[in-house]
Design a protein around this motif. Structure first.
Motif, PDB file in Angstrom:
ATOM      1  N   ARG A 149       0.762  -1.360  -0.018  1.00 27.17           N
ATOM      2  CA  ARG A 149       0.069   0.013   0.118  1.00 27.17           C
ATOM      3  C   ARG A 149       1.007   1.345  -0.150  1.00 27.17           C
ATOM      4  O   ARG A 149       0.597   2.423  -0.463  1.00 27.17           O
ATOM      5  N   GLU A 150       2.152   1.106   0.703  1.00 23.63           N
ATOM      6  CA  GLU A 150       2.758   2.476   0.862  1.00 23.63           C
ATOM      7  C   GLU A 150       3.529   2.552  -0.723  1.00 23.63           C
ATOM      8  O   GLU A 150       3.468   3.933  -1.194  1.00 23.63           O
ATOM      9  N   ALA A 151       3.958   1.647  -1.329  1.00 29.38           N
ATOM     10  CA  ALA A 151       4.581   1.728  -2.649  1.00 29.38           C
ATOM     11  C   ALA A 151       3.394   2.294  -3.775  1.00 29.38           C
ATOM     12  O   ALA A 151       3.685   3.219  -4.455  1.00 29.38           O
ATOM     13  N   LEU A 152       2.265   1.824  -3.486  1.00 29.93           N
ATOM     14  CA  LEU A 152       0.970   2.406  -4.138  1.00 29.93           C
ATOM     15  C   LEU A 152       0.791   3.836  -4.212  1.00 29.93           C
ATOM     16  O   LEU A 152       0.673   4.678  -5.116  1.00 29.93           O
ATOM     17  N   ARG A 162       3.048   6.124  -3.169  1.00 28.01           N
ATOM     18  CA  ARG A 162       4.062   6.533  -3.854  1.00 28.01           C
ATOM     19  C   ARG A 162       3.930   6.643  -5.163  1.00 28.01           C
ATOM     20  O   ARG A 162       4.361   7.756  -6.085  1.00 28.01           O
ATOM     21  N   ALA A 163       3.343   5.705  -5.925  1.00 24.13           N
ATOM     22  CA  ALA A 163       3.459   5.590  -7.195  1.00 24.13           C
ATOM     23  C   ALA A 163       2.345   6.560  -7.724  1.00 24.13           C
ATOM     24  O   ALA A 163       2.536   7.186  -9.085  1.00 24.13           O
ATOM     25  N   ARG A 164       1.183   6.869  -6.891  1.00 22.74           N
ATOM     26  CA  ARG A 164       0.299   7.511  -7.325  1.00 22.74           C
ATOM     27  C   ARG A 164       0.910   9.081  -7.509  1.00 22.74           C
ATOM     28  O   ARG A 164       0.136   9.930  -8.403  1.00 22.74           O
ATOM     29  N   ILE A 165       1.669   9.311  -6.506  1.00 18.84           N
ATOM     30  CA  ILE A 165       2.289  10.742  -6.460  1.00 18.84           C
ATOM     31  C   ILE A 165       3.154  11.133  -7.640  1.00 18.84           C
ATOM     32  O   ILE A 165       4.139  12.257  -7.626  1.00 18.84           O
ATOM     33  N   GLY A 166       3.509   9.754  -8.240  1.00 14.93           N
ATOM     34  CA  GLY A 166       4.890  10.058  -9.245  1.00 14.93           C
ATOM     35  C   GLY A 166       6.110   9.687  -8.936  1.00 14.93           C
ATOM     36  O   GLY A 166       7.028  10.057  -9.653  1.00 14.93           O
ATOM     37  N   ALA A 167       6.330   9.159  -7.857  1.00 16.02           N
ATOM     38  CA  ALA A 167       7.407   8.931  -7.438  1.00 16.02           C
ATOM     39  C   ALA A 167       7.886   7.453  -7.756  1.00 16.02           C
ATOM     40  O   ALA A 167       7.072   6.831  -8.430  1.00 16.02           O
ATOM     41  N   MET A 168       9.009   7.387  -8.243  1.00 16.04           N
ATOM     42  CA  MET A 168       9.609   6.104  -8.671  1.00 16.04           C
ATOM     43  C   MET A 168       9.892   4.883  -7.733  1.00 16.04           C
ATOM     44  O   MET A 168      10.507   5.125  -6.791  1.00 16.04           O
ATOM     45  N   LEU A 169       9.536   3.871  -8.146  1.00 11.55           N
ATOM     46  CA  LEU A 169       9.487   2.749  -7.297  1.00 11.55           C
ATOM     47  C   LEU A 169      10.820   2.004  -7.624  1.00 11.55           C
ATOM     48  O   LEU A 169      11.190   1.973  -8.515  1.00 11.55           O
ATOM     49  N   HIS A 170      11.435   1.420  -6.341  1.00 12.81           N
ATOM     50  CA  HIS A 170      12.507   0.722  -6.386  1.00 12.81           C
ATOM     51  C   HIS A 170      12.310  -0.822  -7.069  1.00 12.81           C
ATOM     52  O   HIS A 170      11.083  -1.139  -6.903  1.00 12.81           O
ATOM     53  N   PRO A 171      13.295  -1.405  -7.429  1.00 14.80           N
ATOM     54  CA  PRO A 171      13.091  -2.943  -8.162  1.00 14.80           C
ATOM     55  C   PRO A 171      12.506  -3.742  -7.276  1.00 14.80           C
ATOM     56  O   PRO A 171      11.599  -4.230  -7.295  1.00 14.80           O
ATOM     57  N   GLN A 172      12.785  -3.626  -5.672  1.00 11.62           N
ATOM     58  CA  GLN A 172      12.397  -4.571  -4.977  1.00 11.62           C
ATOM     59  C   GLN A 172      10.654  -4.162  -4.589  1.00 11.62           C
ATOM     60  O   GLN A 172       9.916  -5.325  -4.482  1.00 11.62           O
ATOM     61  N   GLU A 173      10.521  -3.102  -4.772  1.00 11.78           N
ATOM     62  CA  GLU A 173       9.038  -2.647  -4.607  1.00 11.78           C
ATOM     63  C   GLU A 173       8.350  -2.961  -5.916  1.00 11.78           C
ATOM     64  O   GLU A 173       7.001  -3.850  -5.711  1.00 11.78           O
ATOM     65  N   LEU A 174       8.782  -2.982  -6.995  1.00 10.39           N
ATOM     66  CA  LEU A 174       8.330  -3.599  -8.079  1.00 10.39           C
ATOM     67  C   LEU A 174       8.144  -5.019  -7.913  1.00 10.39           C
ATOM     68  O   LEU A 174       7.204  -5.678  -8.502  1.00 10.39           O
ATOM     69  N   LEU A 175       9.138  -5.571  -7.751  1.00  2.88           N
ATOM     70  CA  LEU A 175       9.239  -7.288  -7.581  1.00  2.88           C
ATOM     71  C   LEU A 175       8.046  -7.738  -6.461  1.00  2.88           C
ATOM     72  O   LEU A 175       7.386  -8.422  -6.722  1.00  2.88           O
ATOM     73  N   ASP A 176       7.768  -6.854  -5.417  1.00  5.82           N
ATOM     74  CA  ASP A 176       6.902  -7.271  -4.399  1.00  5.82           C
ATOM     75  C   ASP A 176       5.551  -6.996  -4.879  1.00  5.82           C
ATOM     76  O   ASP A 176       4.491  -7.959  -4.882  1.00  5.82           O
ATOM     77  N   THR A 177       5.201  -6.061  -5.729  1.00  4.05           N
ATOM     78  CA  THR A 177       4.003  -5.977  -6.386  1.00  4.05           C
ATOM     79  C   THR A 177       3.753  -7.105  -7.526  1.00  4.05           C
ATOM     80  O   THR A 177       2.566  -7.553  -7.208  1.00  4.05           O
ATOM     81  N   ALA A 178       4.685  -7.359  -8.089  1.00  4.07           N
ATOM     82  CA  ALA A 178       4.317  -8.624  -9.211  1.00  4.07           C
ATOM     83  C   ALA A 178       4.087  -9.954  -8.529  1.00  4.07           C
ATOM     84  O   ALA A 178       3.186 -10.641  -8.703  1.00  4.07           O
ATOM     85  N   ASN A 179       4.912 -10.035  -7.255  1.00  4.07           N
ATOM     86  CA  ASN A 179       4.475 -11.290  -6.353  1.00  4.07           C
ATOM     87  C   ASN A 179       3.411 -11.399  -5.675  1.00  4.07           C
ATOM     88  O   ASN A 179       2.726 -12.185  -5.480  1.00  4.07           O
ATOM     89  N   THR A 180       2.851 -10.057  -5.245  1.00  6.87           N
ATOM     90  CA  THR A 180       1.597  -9.837  -4.796  1.00  6.87           C
ATOM     91  C   THR A 180       0.547 -10.222  -5.748  1.00  6.87           C
ATOM     92  O   THR A 180      -0.512 -10.925  -5.463  1.00  6.87           O
ATOM     93  N   THR A 189       6.981   1.899 -12.923  1.00  9.97           N
ATOM     94  CA  THR A 189       6.112   2.616 -12.019  1.00  9.97           C
ATOM     95  C   THR A 189       4.948   3.232 -12.380  1.00  9.97           C
ATOM     96  O   THR A 189       3.648   3.333 -11.894  1.00  9.97           O
ATOM     97  N   SER A 190       4.843   3.845 -13.666  1.00 11.75           N
ATOM     98  CA  SER A 190       3.599   4.489 -14.408  1.00 11.75           C
ATOM     99  C   SER A 190       2.703   3.357 -14.595  1.00 11.75           C
ATOM    100  O   SER A 190       1.527   3.813 -14.474  1.00 11.75           O
ATOM    101  N   GLU A 191       3.031   2.175 -15.117  1.00 10.43           N
ATOM    102  CA  GLU A 191       2.147   1.095 -15.168  1.00 10.43           C
ATOM    103  C   GLU A 191       1.470   0.814 -13.598  1.00 10.43           C
ATOM    104  O   GLU A 191       0.381   0.343 -13.893  1.00 10.43           O
ATOM    105  N   VAL A 192       2.291   0.816 -13.116  1.00 13.93           N
ATOM    106  CA  VAL A 192       1.581   0.395 -11.326  1.00 13.93           C
ATOM    107  C   VAL A 192       0.591   1.339 -11.206  1.00 13.93           C
ATOM    108  O   VAL A 192      -0.413   1.136 -10.574  1.00 13.93           O
TER     109      VAL A 192
END
Length: 787
Positions: free
Chosen positions: A72-75, A77-95, A255-258
């Motif tokens: 939820r925190e990564a989401l 950050r993504a909403r406000i245009g911040a860049m997600l780290h690779p691990q955050e993106l990987l956590d999103t994919a795994n979720t 991040t934009s796609e997320v």
């Protein structure tokens, strides 16, 4: 719900236990936010969801929650245009992957079992598999951006690897060269400030030129980037900057796609968290051996062998409690440390658990109520392990409770009126009880005051209860006894511990006679209760023995039935085989008879028929019931007359009596055969019809020796000749009282058969006719039944 009540009843310890069963941080967070609900329908839904989760775990095991993270925190950050780290993106994919696997699991179970609440939640998980694949095509399991993420990144990294190779090759030349090798502290290539360097001795620092990037702690070694590779390292540096820029570009794209699907991902996380929380409740129920309570909102609760969930299972003593039906208040008395407080907390904590959608540690069939508030005064420092309270703290808390309670509240008061003068304390306790009673609350209170026992005894909606105490061992049994007021047992304890008897007697003398009578009455009630319980235990033991005996008899009966079925099946198989063998032999005999009939026409010798009959009888299956194959023992001789229709018992066939032979036998016609049988082997079916039509043949007599044919062979005759013979033959047969005759006309062209059947249809002596069956000549013979 009042926070102080939750703290007093130690509801937070239940939450802690619940958290340990959550598989994800989402479930743990949901567990921490759990609070009892005062809405009956919501509580029922909560319990129903827990019940469905328990069913799934019982049948299919725990559901898969692997890979699901709190993103939820990564989401955000993504909403406000911040860049997600690779691990955050990987956590999103795994979720995404984990949530889809969980959804698939629950929907599959839902096809077999009724778990509608869980499948409805699972269906809220959207299919974001394309986003998952997109992320995993750029980031590997270690959280690194892969070369395949973009063509530019692949080209840059290829150039980097080539450049690194060239740098290492140049540095290895220094290491392998004997003239420069002695200038090195070690023959290694290392990195400093992300640039390749070699460790050079201090005294040779000027030999290599270039740049010094680091120094050892002793100062004896300098990490120098030789001048010959400075340009190569610079080139590598440029490539690394390009790599970082390209990686950032890739991460921002992902991040934009997320961010575009942030709402769907938030729904996914929410659904997974709810499911994890529900299955955590099922896990806690399994740990506590808890059951689903029946909920109501009419102030009624009934606990069957309920246990305090925070006391070890091998130590806790189950209690039975019923409140809110015939009485609304329970006054519990008994010695100190007898379990009064534990009973009070058990009622309160189990009410909180059920209102939170948790199963309760009690037997099936227990009923709980949804109260609009639960209020407990069990002392500021009161706990299960120790007892400490003051009058002021009690009173302050009770004053707050009195301001908040409603008729739908549950009030739990411990040591009511304690901590002050007994006379004033008991009076105050009675006044408070009466006040709460008039409001209509459900209430359980503990006390030592005898005045409160009398108060409870005089009111219909209040009942006394006590904690059982074993006077012999001077120890409490922690059993709650509803309907029996308790005793302090102070004198018994004192006597047991060795206090001189004169002192005890003097103390007893100080007790009022009325109080002594009450004590005697209570003692008598206890004795009667113990006796009744012993009798009940004996009755229960007998009931169990009877149940076991009945079960054993049922098993033996079932076993006997199985054996009987096997024996019958075996007997039927043997009988089937015997009948089959008999049928074959009978077919042979019938064929032989037909052959004789065809060869010798109507002049079949009697001895041949007898011989055939004997062969037929011998061919009959000799099965277990031989009695049925013989004339019934003791059977009376049938009173039959010529023309009667009879059953030949030994042959099992119908026949017509032709004539009587002596006093014990008769000649009967079975089909085309005439046989002699004993009268005891005959059973009358129907007497011969009244010889009305014989009046037309009055005066015609037949002698005993007259032979009347039962069949007429017309083969070779013309239709006109045949009809004359048939008419004559039918008259003779009718006069002889034959019931059935055979007319042999052959198959041929069918002209003779059709003409004869037309004639029979109109003939007055013919009742019915048909073509011969198998064994009777088939369509070459017409069988006529006479009137």
């Amino acid at each position: 719900m009042n926070p102080k009540t939750l703290q007093t009843l130690e509801f937070h310890k239940i939450i802690y236990k619940l958290e340990r069963h959550a598989a994800t941080s989402l479930g743990k967070a949901a567990a921490q936010e759990l609070e009892p609900s005062t809405d009956l329908e919501e509580v029922k839904l909560r319990l129903q969801a827990t019940d469905q989760a328990a069913l799934v775990e019982r049948l299919k095991g725990p559901p898969p929650f692997g890979g699901i993270k709190d993103i939820r925190e990564a989401l955000s950050r993504a909403r406000i245009g911040a860049m997600l780290h690779p691990q955050e993106l990987l956590d999103t994919a795994n979720t995404i992957y984990g949530s889809l696997r969980l959804k698939k699991f629950l929907l599959a179970v839902g096809e077999e079992q009724s778990i509608g609440l869980l499948t409805d939640i699972a269906k809220r998980i959207p299919d974001l598999q394309s986003l998952e694949k997109r992320i995993k095509s750029c980031i590997d399991d270690a959280g690194d951006v892969m070369d395949s993420a973009s063509p530019d990144l692949a080209r840059i990294r290829q150039e980097m690897r080539a450049g690194e190779g060239r740098v290492r090759e140049r540095l290895e030349q220094y290491i392998r060269n004997s003239s420069t090798q002695k200038m090195l502290q070690e023959s290694i290539i290392t990195l400093r400030n992300n640039r390749y360097v070699i460790p050079v001795k201090q005294e040779y620092r000027s030999h290599f030129g270039g740049m010094i990037h680091d120094q050892s702690a002793s100062g004896a070694t300098l990490f120098i980037e030789p001048e010959a590779i400075v340009q190569l390292n610079n080139r590598l540096r440029e490539l690394r900057l390009k790599e970082e820029k390209e990686i950032e570009k890739i991460l921002r794209m992902l991040t934009s796609e997320v961010a575009e699907q942030a709402d769907e991902l938030a729904d996914t996380v929410d659904a997974c968290g709810v499911l994890d929380f529900i299955f955590a409740k099922a896990g806690l129920a399994h740990e506590m051996k808890a059951s689903l309570p029946i909920m109501n909102d009419r102030g009624f609760l009934k606990l069957k062998r309920s246990r305090h969930p925070l006391i070890p299972a091998d130590e806790v003593v189950p209690i039975d409690v019923e409140l809110g039906n015939t009485f609304k208040t329970i006054i519990v008395t008994g010695p100190n440390t007898g379990g009064k407080t534990v009973s009070l907390k058990t009622i309160g904590l189990l009410s909180l658990m059920s209102m939170s959608g948790l199963f309760i540690p009690a037997e099936d069939g227990s009923q709980m109520c949804v109260f609009d508030g639960i209020y407990a005064d069990i002392g500021d420092e009161q706990s299960i392990e120790q007892s400490l309270s003051t009058f002021s703290s009690h009173l302050t808390n009770i004053i707050r409770i009195l301001k908040e309670i409603t008729p739908k509240s549950l009030v739990l008061l411990d040591e009511l009126g304690a901590g002050t003068d007994p006379a004033e304390g008991s009076a105050l306790a009675i006044a408070m009880l009466e006040y709460i009673r008039r409001i209509g609350c459900r209430m359980v209170a503990t006390t030592h005051y005898s005045e409160l026992k009398a108060y409870a005894y005089e009111r219909k909606d209040i009942i006394n209860a006590s904690m059982e105490f074993n006077v012999q061992t001077l120890s409490p049994t922690y059993r709650l006894m509803i309907g029996v007021p308790g005793r302090s047992n102070a004198f018994a304890i004192a006597e047991r511990l060795g206090l001189p008897k004169p002192i005890i007697d003097q103390a007893r003398g100080q007790i009022k006679e009325e109080d002594q009578q009450v004590e005697h009455m209570i003692a008598s009630l206890e004795a009667n209760r113990i006796s009744a319980e012993e009798e009940r235990d004996k009755a229960e033991q007998l009931r169990r023995e009877v149940e076991q005996l009945r079960k054993r008899l049922s098993e033996e009966k079932a076993k006997f039935e199985q054996q009987k079925d096997k024996l019958l099946q075996k007997a039927e198989q043997e009988a089937q085989q015997a009948v089959e063998q008999a049928r074959k032999e009978a077919d042979q005999i019938i064929s032989e008879l037909r052959r004789l009939a065809m060869e010798e026409r109507s002049s079949i010798k009697e001895h041949k028929l007898i011989e055939a009959k004997r062969a037929l009888e011998e061919a009959r299956p000799k099965l277990r019931d031989q009695a049925t194959a013989k004339p019934r023992a003791g059977a009376k001789q049938a009173k039959v007359e010529p023309g009667d229709e009879v059953q030949v018992i030994s042959l099992g066939q119908k026949a017509h009596v032709v004539e009587l032979v002596g006093h014990a036998e008769a000649m009967v016609q079975v089909g085309i055969m005439k046989i002699k049988v004993a009268l005891s082997d005959l059973e009358l079916i129907q007497q011969k019809p009244e010889p009305v039509k014989q009046k037309a043949a009055a005066g015609l007599k037949r002698t005993k020796g007259d032979q009347v044919r039962t069949e007429l062979d017309l083969r070779g005759s013309s239709l006109e000749e045949a009809l004359v013979e048939v008419d004559r033959f039918l008259d003779e047969a009718f006069l002889a009282n034959l019931g059935q005759v055979y007319i042999i006309h052959g198959k041929g062209t069918g002209v003779l058969r059709n003409g004869i059947t037309d004639f029979l249809r109109k003939h007055k002596h013919v009742k019915s006719y048909r073509l011969g069956q198998f064994g009777e000549g088939g369509s070459g013979v017409t069988v006529a039944e006479l009137n």
